[in-house]
Scaffold this active site. Structure first.
Site, PDB file in Angstrom:
ATOM      1  N   LYS A  43       0.815  -1.353   0.010  1.00  0.00           N
ATOM      2  CA  LYS A  43      -0.060   0.073  -0.029  1.00  0.00           C
ATOM      3  C   LYS A  43       0.855   1.227  -0.072  1.00  0.00           C
ATOM      4  O   LYS A  43       1.965   1.309   0.300  1.00  0.00           O
ATOM      5  CB  LYS A  43      -0.888  -0.012   1.213  1.00  0.00           C
ATOM      6  CG  LYS A  43      -2.085  -1.220   1.228  1.00  0.00           C
ATOM      7  CD  LYS A  43      -2.930  -1.093   2.392  1.00  0.00           C
ATOM      8  CE  LYS A  43      -3.890  -2.111   2.372  1.00  0.00           C
ATOM      9  NZ  LYS A  43      -5.117  -2.012   3.263  1.00  0.00           N
ATOM     10  N   TYR A  72     -12.692  -2.501  -3.794  1.00  0.00           N
ATOM     11  CA  TYR A  72     -13.119  -2.321  -2.303  1.00  0.00           C
ATOM     12  C   TYR A  72     -14.911  -2.347  -2.432  1.00  0.00           C
ATOM     13  O   TYR A  72     -15.275  -2.059  -1.230  1.00  0.00           O
ATOM     14  CB  TYR A  72     -12.656  -1.271  -1.552  1.00  0.00           C
ATOM     15  CG  TYR A  72     -11.279  -1.406  -1.037  1.00  0.00           C
ATOM     16  CD1 TYR A  72     -10.860  -2.513  -0.285  1.00  0.00           C
ATOM     17  CD2 TYR A  72     -10.248  -0.550  -1.533  1.00  0.00           C
ATOM     18  CE1 TYR A  72      -9.581  -2.493  -0.016  1.00  0.00           C
ATOM     19  CE2 TYR A  72      -8.959  -0.690  -1.133  1.00  0.00           C
ATOM     20  CZ  TYR A  72      -8.478  -1.744  -0.229  1.00  0.00           C
ATOM     21  OH  TYR A  72      -7.516  -1.941  -0.018  1.00  0.00           O
ATOM     22  N   ASN A 100      -2.140  -0.168   6.789  1.00  0.00           N
ATOM     23  CA  ASN A 100      -1.864  -1.341   7.400  1.00  0.00           C
ATOM     24  C   ASN A 100      -0.906  -2.156   6.584  1.00  0.00           C
ATOM     25  O   ASN A 100      -1.051  -3.349   6.327  1.00  0.00           O
ATOM     26  CB  ASN A 100      -2.874  -2.325   7.968  1.00  0.00           C
ATOM     27  CG  ASN A 100      -4.219  -2.613   6.690  1.00  0.00           C
ATOM     28  OD1 ASN A 100      -3.893  -2.088   5.637  1.00  0.00           O
ATOM     29  ND2 ASN A 100      -5.180  -2.976   7.054  1.00  0.00           N
ATOM     30  N   HIS A 157      -2.448  -5.326   1.244  1.00  0.00           N
ATOM     31  CA  HIS A 157      -3.511  -6.070   0.877  1.00  0.00           C
ATOM     32  C   HIS A 157      -3.123  -7.392   0.633  1.00  0.00           C
ATOM     33  O   HIS A 157      -2.124  -7.385  -0.121  1.00  0.00           O
ATOM     34  CB  HIS A 157      -4.253  -5.286  -0.103  1.00  0.00           C
ATOM     35  CG  HIS A 157      -5.270  -6.377  -0.860  1.00  0.00           C
ATOM     36  ND1 HIS A 157      -6.665  -6.489  -0.273  1.00  0.00           N
ATOM     37  CD2 HIS A 157      -5.301  -7.388  -1.799  1.00  0.00           C
ATOM     38  CE1 HIS A 157      -7.289  -7.290  -0.984  1.00  0.00           C
ATOM     39  NE2 HIS A 157      -6.433  -7.853  -1.929  1.00  0.00           N
ATOM     40  N   GLU A 204      -9.167 -11.274  -7.953  1.00  0.00           N
ATOM     41  CA  GLU A 204      -7.994 -10.247  -7.847  1.00  0.00           C
ATOM     42  C   GLU A 204      -6.794 -10.041  -8.943  1.00  0.00           C
ATOM     43  O   GLU A 204      -6.140  -8.994  -9.216  1.00  0.00           O
ATOM     44  CB  GLU A 204      -7.683 -10.007  -6.365  1.00  0.00           C
ATOM     45  CG  GLU A 204      -8.835  -9.684  -5.518  1.00  0.00           C
ATOM     46  CD  GLU A 204      -8.673  -9.304  -3.959  1.00  0.00           C
ATOM     47  OE1 GLU A 204      -9.292  -8.919  -3.190  1.00  0.00           O
ATOM     48  OE2 GLU A 204      -7.398  -9.628  -3.588  1.00  0.00           O
TER      49      GLU A 204
HETATM   50  N1  UDP Z   1     -10.356  -0.455   6.632  1.00  0.00           N
HETATM   51  C1  UDP Z   1     -10.311   0.600   7.338  1.00  0.00           C
HETATM   52  N2  UDP Z   1     -11.194   0.665   8.389  1.00  0.00           N
HETATM   53  C2  UDP Z   1     -12.057  -0.266   8.730  1.00  0.00           C
HETATM   54  C3  UDP Z   1     -11.699  -1.601   8.042  1.00  0.00           C
HETATM   55  C4  UDP Z   1     -10.921  -1.794   6.974  1.00  0.00           C
HETATM   56  O1  UDP Z   1      -9.896   1.647   6.931  1.00  0.00           O
HETATM   57  O2  UDP Z   1     -12.749  -0.485   9.710  1.00  0.00           O
HETATM   58  C5  UDP Z   1      -9.294  -0.592   5.520  1.00  0.00           C
HETATM   59  C6  UDP Z   1      -8.090  -1.334   5.664  1.00  0.00           C
HETATM   60  O3  UDP Z   1      -7.164  -0.645   4.879  1.00  0.00           O
HETATM   61  C7  UDP Z   1      -8.371  -2.547   5.184  1.00  0.00           C
HETATM   62  C8  UDP Z   1      -9.121  -2.294   3.777  1.00  0.00           C
HETATM   63  O4  UDP Z   1      -9.915  -1.144   4.536  1.00  0.00           O
HETATM   64  O5  UDP Z   1      -7.098  -3.336   5.017  1.00  0.00           O
HETATM   65  C9  UDP Z   1      -9.929  -3.562   3.443  1.00  0.00           C
HETATM   66  O6  UDP Z   1     -10.735  -4.089   4.549  1.00  0.00           O
HETATM   67  P1  UDP Z   1     -10.853  -5.688   4.596  1.00  0.00           P
HETATM   68  O7  UDP Z   1     -11.895  -5.774   5.665  1.00  0.00           O
HETATM   69  O8  UDP Z   1     -10.956  -6.428   3.740  1.00  0.00           O
HETATM   70  O9  UDP Z   1      -9.486  -5.893   5.541  1.00  0.00           O
HETATM   71  P2  UDP Z   1      -8.330  -6.926   4.989  1.00  0.00           P
HETATM   72  O10 UDP Z   1      -8.721  -8.108   4.253  1.00  0.00           O
HETATM   73  O11 UDP Z   1      -7.402  -5.873   4.558  1.00  0.00           O
HETATM   74  O12 UDP Z   1      -7.593  -7.364   6.450  1.00  0.00           O
HETATM   75 MG    MG Z   2      -9.972  -8.015   2.596  1.00  0.00          MG
END
Ligand code: UDP
Ligand code: MG
Length: 153
Positions: free
Chosen positions: A9, A49, A112, A115, A126
């Protein structure tokens, strides 16, 4: 062997962590079969997303993912999808286990670091979203027999 998508990211690019994060996957024994730098558009991020489109932070994450280019990579290995998810750690860096990527490098739920595809179905979709077929290569690492038993791959 499975293939999975990892995106480094913008926070990772901005913090100078590209090599460090790629190095983790490389040292684990995963095989890098595709990699490029891309500047993601709002359009592709809306698709990527889509599962979060009702969330109040939908636009915020799309904006954060397009402040600078990202690096998209495809890693290959036995059970690669689950292995990479485990290496990434839970979404919120503040809760992620030390030893995971997010646990070691992130203090944020949004910023974080990576991805990672979350299932075989998602990985297939993806990888098609970010790579054309000719950008993904088929080859084997020479150290495969030191990474796996001969009946594991
Ligand atoms: N995200 C965020 N706030 C939240 C949940 C997700 O900003 O409460 C962002 C975060 O960068 C995350 C991305 O949205 O990595 C995609 O969310 P997902 O639930 O798919 O999490 P991941 O699979 O990345 O753990
Ligand atoms: Mg995810």
């Amino acid at each position: 062997m499975e293939r999975t998508l990892v995106i480094l990211k913008p926070c990772t690019i901005q913090r100078g962590l590209i090599g460090e994060i790629i190095s983790r996957f490389e040292k684990k024994g995963l095989c890098l079969v595709g990699m490029k730098m891309v500047w993601l558009t709002d359009e592709i991020l809306s698709e990527h997303y889509a599962h979060l489109k009702e969330k109040p932070f939908f636009q915020r994450i799309k904006d954060a993912m397009s402040v600078c280019p990202v690096i998209v990579c495809c890693w290959e290995g036995v059970d690669a999808i689950q292995v990479v998810r485990l290496m990434a750690g839970t979404t919120n860096g503040r809760n992620a286990q030390p030893g995971t990527i997010r646990g070691d490098y992130s203090m944020s739920v949004q910023e974080n670091i990576v991805h990672a595809s979350d299932s075989p179905e998602t990985a297939a979709i993806e990888l098609k979203r970010f790579f054309v077929d000719s950008e993904l290569f088929s080859y084997k690492r020479n150290d495969l027999l030191s990474i796996y038993a001969n009946d594991e791959f």
